[in-house]
Scaffold this motif. Structure first.
Motif, PDB file in Angstrom:
ATOM      1  N   ASP A   3       0.742  -1.640  -0.056  1.00  0.00           N
ATOM      2  CA  ASP A   3      -0.184  -0.045   0.155  1.00  0.00           C
ATOM      3  C   ASP A   3       0.861   1.347  -0.162  1.00  0.00           C
ATOM      4  O   ASP A   3       0.782   2.337  -0.589  1.00  0.00           O
ATOM      5  CB  ASP A   3      -0.614   0.385   1.312  1.00  0.00           C
ATOM      6  CG  ASP A   3      -1.933  -1.587   0.614  1.00  0.00           C
ATOM      7  OD1 ASP A   3      -1.793  -1.097   0.155  1.00  0.00           O
ATOM      8  OD2 ASP A   3      -2.302  -1.820   2.373  1.00  0.00           O
ATOM      9  N   GLY A   4       1.851   1.000   0.779  1.00  0.00           N
ATOM     10  CA  GLY A   4       2.811   2.512   0.566  1.00  0.00           C
ATOM     11  C   GLY A   4       3.502   2.488  -0.441  1.00  0.00           C
ATOM     12  O   GLY A   4       3.983   3.777  -1.050  1.00  0.00           O
ATOM     13  N   ILE A   7       1.101   4.741  -3.283  1.00  0.00           N
ATOM     14  CA  ILE A   7       0.811   5.312  -3.241  1.00  0.00           C
ATOM     15  C   ILE A   7       2.181   6.742  -3.280  1.00  0.00           C
ATOM     16  O   ILE A   7       2.404   8.002  -2.551  1.00  0.00           O
ATOM     17  CB  ILE A   7       0.543   6.158  -2.462  1.00  0.00           C
ATOM     18  CG1 ILE A   7       0.429   5.828  -0.567  1.00  0.00           C
ATOM     19  CG2 ILE A   7      -1.260   6.000  -2.528  1.00  0.00           C
ATOM     20  CD1 ILE A   7       0.089   6.567   0.575  1.00  0.00           C
ATOM     21  N   THR A  35      -2.864   5.112   5.071  1.00  0.00           N
ATOM     22  CA  THR A  35      -3.799   5.986   3.631  1.00  0.00           C
ATOM     23  C   THR A  35      -5.195   6.457   4.308  1.00  0.00           C
ATOM     24  O   THR A  35      -6.171   5.797   5.619  1.00  0.00           O
ATOM     25  CB  THR A  35      -4.074   5.216   2.181  1.00  0.00           C
ATOM     26  OG1 THR A  35      -4.973   4.102   3.544  1.00  0.00           O
ATOM     27  CG2 THR A  35      -2.615   5.144   2.653  1.00  0.00           C
ATOM     28  N   ARG A  39      -6.054   2.042   4.839  1.00  0.00           N
ATOM     29  CA  ARG A  39      -4.725   1.222   4.358  1.00  0.00           C
ATOM     30  C   ARG A  39      -3.622   1.220   4.717  1.00  0.00           C
ATOM     31  O   ARG A  39      -3.379   2.331   5.470  1.00  0.00           O
ATOM     32  CB  ARG A  39      -4.280   0.925   3.223  1.00  0.00           C
ATOM     33  CG  ARG A  39      -5.672   0.685   2.042  1.00  0.00           C
ATOM     34  CD  ARG A  39      -5.103   0.850   0.890  1.00  0.00           C
ATOM     35  NE  ARG A  39      -6.577   0.434  -0.318  1.00  0.00           N
ATOM     36  CZ  ARG A  39      -6.667  -0.605  -0.785  1.00  0.00           C
ATOM     37  NH1 ARG A  39      -6.140  -2.137  -0.761  1.00  0.00           N
ATOM     38  NH2 ARG A  39      -7.939  -1.613  -1.531  1.00  0.00           N
ATOM     39  N   VAL A  41       0.294   0.878   5.932  1.00  0.00           N
ATOM     40  CA  VAL A  41       1.082   1.442   4.948  1.00  0.00           C
ATOM     41  C   VAL A  41       2.848   1.318   5.665  1.00  0.00           C
ATOM     42  O   VAL A  41       3.286   0.190   4.869  1.00  0.00           O
ATOM     43  CB  VAL A  41       1.135   3.220   4.882  1.00  0.00           C
ATOM     44  CG1 VAL A  41       3.006   3.757   4.183  1.00  0.00           C
ATOM     45  CG2 VAL A  41       0.038   4.232   4.142  1.00  0.00           C
ATOM     46  N   ASN A  59      -8.316   5.285  11.269  1.00  0.00           N
ATOM     47  CA  ASN A  59      -8.537   5.926  10.646  1.00  0.00           C
ATOM     48  C   ASN A  59      -9.947   7.016  10.026  1.00  0.00           C
ATOM     49  O   ASN A  59     -10.088   7.999  10.456  1.00  0.00           O
ATOM     50  CB  ASN A  59      -8.234   6.319   8.710  1.00  0.00           C
ATOM     51  CG  ASN A  59      -8.186   7.148   7.808  1.00  0.00           C
ATOM     52  OD1 ASN A  59      -7.605   7.910   7.772  1.00  0.00           O
ATOM     53  ND2 ASN A  59      -9.802   7.015   7.408  1.00  0.00           N
ATOM     54  N   HIS A  96      -0.202  15.193   3.481  1.00  0.00           N
ATOM     55  CA  HIS A  96       0.444  14.063   2.516  1.00  0.00           C
ATOM     56  C   HIS A  96      -0.091  14.619   1.078  1.00  0.00           C
ATOM     57  O   HIS A  96      -1.048  15.686   0.421  1.00  0.00           O
ATOM     58  CB  HIS A  96       1.132  12.810   2.184  1.00  0.00           C
ATOM     59  CG  HIS A  96       1.724  12.250   1.587  1.00  0.00           C
ATOM     60  ND1 HIS A  96       1.346  11.456   0.920  1.00  0.00           N
ATOM     61  CD2 HIS A  96       3.147  12.762   2.158  1.00  0.00           C
ATOM     62  CE1 HIS A  96       2.786  10.723   0.162  1.00  0.00           C
ATOM     63  NE2 HIS A  96       3.347  12.021   0.620  1.00  0.00           N
ATOM     64  N   ARG A  98      -1.782  12.243  -1.027  1.00  0.00           N
ATOM     65  CA  ARG A  98      -2.709  12.068   0.082  1.00  0.00           C
ATOM     66  C   ARG A  98      -2.001  11.984   1.746  1.00  0.00           C
ATOM     67  O   ARG A  98      -1.748  11.413   2.064  1.00  0.00           O
ATOM     68  CB  ARG A  98      -3.069  10.748  -0.062  1.00  0.00           C
ATOM     69  CG  ARG A  98      -3.604  10.761  -1.343  1.00  0.00           C
ATOM     70  CD  ARG A  98      -4.038   9.403  -2.735  1.00  0.00           C
ATOM     71  NE  ARG A  98      -4.748   8.768  -2.250  1.00  0.00           N
ATOM     72  CZ  ARG A  98      -4.825   6.987  -2.622  1.00  0.00           C
ATOM     73  NH1 ARG A  98      -4.354   7.261  -3.181  1.00  0.00           N
ATOM     74  NH2 ARG A  98      -5.403   6.244  -1.106  1.00  0.00           N
ATOM     75  N   LEU A 100      -2.510  10.998   5.319  1.00  0.00           N
ATOM     76  CA  LEU A 100      -2.274  10.122   6.314  1.00  0.00           C
ATOM     77  C   LEU A 100      -2.799   9.895   7.317  1.00  0.00           C
ATOM     78  O   LEU A 100      -2.791  11.158   7.714  1.00  0.00           O
ATOM     79  CB  LEU A 100      -0.788   9.539   6.265  1.00  0.00           C
ATOM     80  CG  LEU A 100      -0.122   9.931   4.527  1.00  0.00           C
ATOM     81  CD1 LEU A 100       1.286  10.066   4.859  1.00  0.00           C
ATOM     82  CD2 LEU A 100      -0.391   8.253   3.726  1.00  0.00           C
TER      83      LEU A 100
END
Length: 132
Positions: A3-4, A7, A35, A39, A41, A59, A96, A98, A100
């Motif tokens: 996942d990291g 993105i 994320t 997800r 990271v 999240n 970021h 996106r 985080l």
């Protein structure tokens, strides 16, 4: 692809920062970077919890906290805290490309203020490290 990587985040760099944070604040029992869509990271933990499940839940909780403060007409939420007898958790939003979420869990002996300071410090360093 993790996942990291999906993105554009090097999980090894994040994990190295997690190691430095834990070395500075030994009472931390978990660090997790997720994320905005929940997800995992990167994670560091002494706990037996599934980071993929925690990523989604932490999240969502931080997003709900941000929604509550907007509804109240307040500035954006800087963090959310969960306090238990077995330890405390702090959730922090990192901007970021996106958004985080950084989750930090402290042992029962770790003061909430100490945990919050360590998590904020880690978040600042991660934001600098991940700045595109």
């Amino acid at each position: 692809m993790g996942d990291g990587e999906r993105i554009g985040i090097d999980a090894a760099l994040v994990n190295a920062e997690f190691e430095r944070t834990v070395a500075r604040t030994p009472g931390i029992s978990m660090l997790l970077l997720a994320t905005a869509d929940g997800r995992a990271v990167a994670d560091w933990s002494t706990l037996k919890a599934d980071p993929r499940r925690l990523a989604a839940m932490t999240n969502s909780l931080l997003t709900l906290s941000e929604t509550v403060v907007r509804e109240l007409g307040l500035a954006s939420a800087d963090n959310a805290t969960i306090a238990t007898r077995q330890g405390n958790m702090v959730l922090i939003r990192l901007e970021h490309a996106r958004p985080l979420t950084l989750a930090a869990m402290g042992s029962p002996d770790t003061n909430t203020g100490t945990l919050l300071f360590a998590a904020r410090d880690c978040a600042v360093r991660l934001a600098q490290l991940l700045h595109p």
